[in-house]
Design a protein around this motif. Sequence first.
Motif, short mmCIF file in Angstrom:
data_model
loop_
_atom_site.label_atom_id
_atom_site.label_comp_id
_atom_site.label_asym_id
_atom_site.label_seq_id
_atom_site.Cartn_x
_atom_site.Cartn_y
_atom_site.Cartn_z
N TYR A 294 0.84 -1.21 0.00
CA TYR A 294 0.00 0.00 0.00
C TYR A 294 0.87 1.25 0.00
CZ TYR A 294 -2.81 3.75 2.01
OH TYR A 294 -3.42 4.97 2.25
N LEU A 295 1.87 1.28 0.89
CA LEU A 295 2.77 2.44 0.95
C LEU A 295 3.50 2.64 -0.37
CD1 LEU A 295 4.45 2.20 4.48
CD2 LEU A 295 2.58 3.69 3.76
N GLY A 296 3.99 1.54 -0.95
CA GLY A 296 4.72 1.63 -2.21
C GLY A 296 3.87 2.23 -3.31
N MET A 297 2.59 1.88 -3.33
CA MET A 297 1.71 2.37 -4.38
C MET A 297 1.28 3.82 -4.14
SD MET A 297 -0.52 -1.10 -4.91
CE MET A 297 -1.54 -0.51 -6.24
N ILE A 298 1.09 4.19 -2.90
CA ILE A 298 0.61 5.55 -2.62
C ILE A 298 1.73 6.58 -2.66
CG2 ILE A 298 0.80 5.65 -0.09
CD1 ILE A 298 -2.07 6.78 -0.07
N LEU A 299 2.97 6.14 -2.42
CA LEU A 299 4.08 7.07 -2.35
C LEU A 299 4.86 7.21 -3.65
CD1 LEU A 299 5.51 6.21 1.19
CD2 LEU A 299 4.15 8.21 0.53
N GLU A 300 4.63 6.30 -4.61
CA GLU A 300 5.41 6.37 -5.85
C GLU A 300 5.03 7.59 -6.66
OE1 GLU A 300 4.71 2.70 -7.74
OE2 GLU A 300 2.59 3.05 -8.07
N ASP A 301 5.98 8.11 -7.40
CA ASP A 301 5.72 9.33 -8.17
C ASP A 301 5.08 9.00 -9.51
OD1 ASP A 301 7.72 8.60 -10.02
OD2 ASP A 301 9.27 9.62 -8.84
#
Length: 308
Positions: A294-301
């Motif tokens: 979830y973090l990886g998807m929400i924080l990626e540019d």
Amino acid sequence: MKEGLVIKSTGSWYTVKTAEGEIHNCRIKGKFRMEGIRTTNPIAVGDMVDFESNKDAEVIVGIHDRKNYIIRKSSNLSKRSQIIASNVDQAFLIVTVNYPLTTTTFIDRFLTAAEAYRIPVRLIFNKIDRYRPNDMVRLSELKNTYEKIGYKCFEISAKKEIHLDVIKETLKGKINLLSGHSGVGKSTLINAIQPGLDLKTGEISESHAQGKHTTTFSEMFELDFSGYIIDTPGIRGFGTIDMEKEEMSHFFPEIFKISKNCQFHNCSHIHEPGCAVKAAVEEGEISLSRYESYLGMILEDEDNKYRI
């Protein structure tokens, strides 16, 4: 004017099957390329279409409304998507704990894409005949993670035809999408389920422990015991295409459920105080790997969100 189901797409030609069982090879009317969502393929396997004959060829002139579809990042360099299939009743992601490795990041991206387009997913863990004791431990951990949040999981060996009866029963009477990395045994499974198709199967690259692509386009096959299977190209990754960051948690069922207890209604579950989701991760109620996805998807540019 006739109507039919698109059962194969090669990008420039579409194989269309009518209700009477007639097969037609159709081109697409040029204007479709500019309409609808921004994709490289305006028509996909699973679409119901209208087509007519002209002096040169049979041409698709209309597309019926879709109940759903699933997309991935296109293989070309433009930030466009590719519709893998449409009007799907359920999707099966074929996962291998080893030979090759399917990461939880990839699994979670697929599940998120399917949730976003309202497609139920089941997970098929293949190649259990090859697994060593440590692989079986990992398999058990993954099953526990995903069954806990409501995803049905199957353990099979397509090559040895272990536990295929339950897969057949689950496929029966439905339009089924099969997906996964290259090398996970997708074509082997389809050949075992529907003998006579003789789909090409590929070997695993020993140097990279990855499969070699054997399917380059989606194709739909009718099942003798009723229903259809849509075979898709081996997929390396899914981007968060067309998803707003504020909506991302909606597509993680366990995060969405617990987020109702957060202190702030618009909690991002990253840095806010009183976050029920972060507390649930610390207590083991939400899997750490799922939260990290979830973090990886929400924080990626914006550039990385489309990566393969």
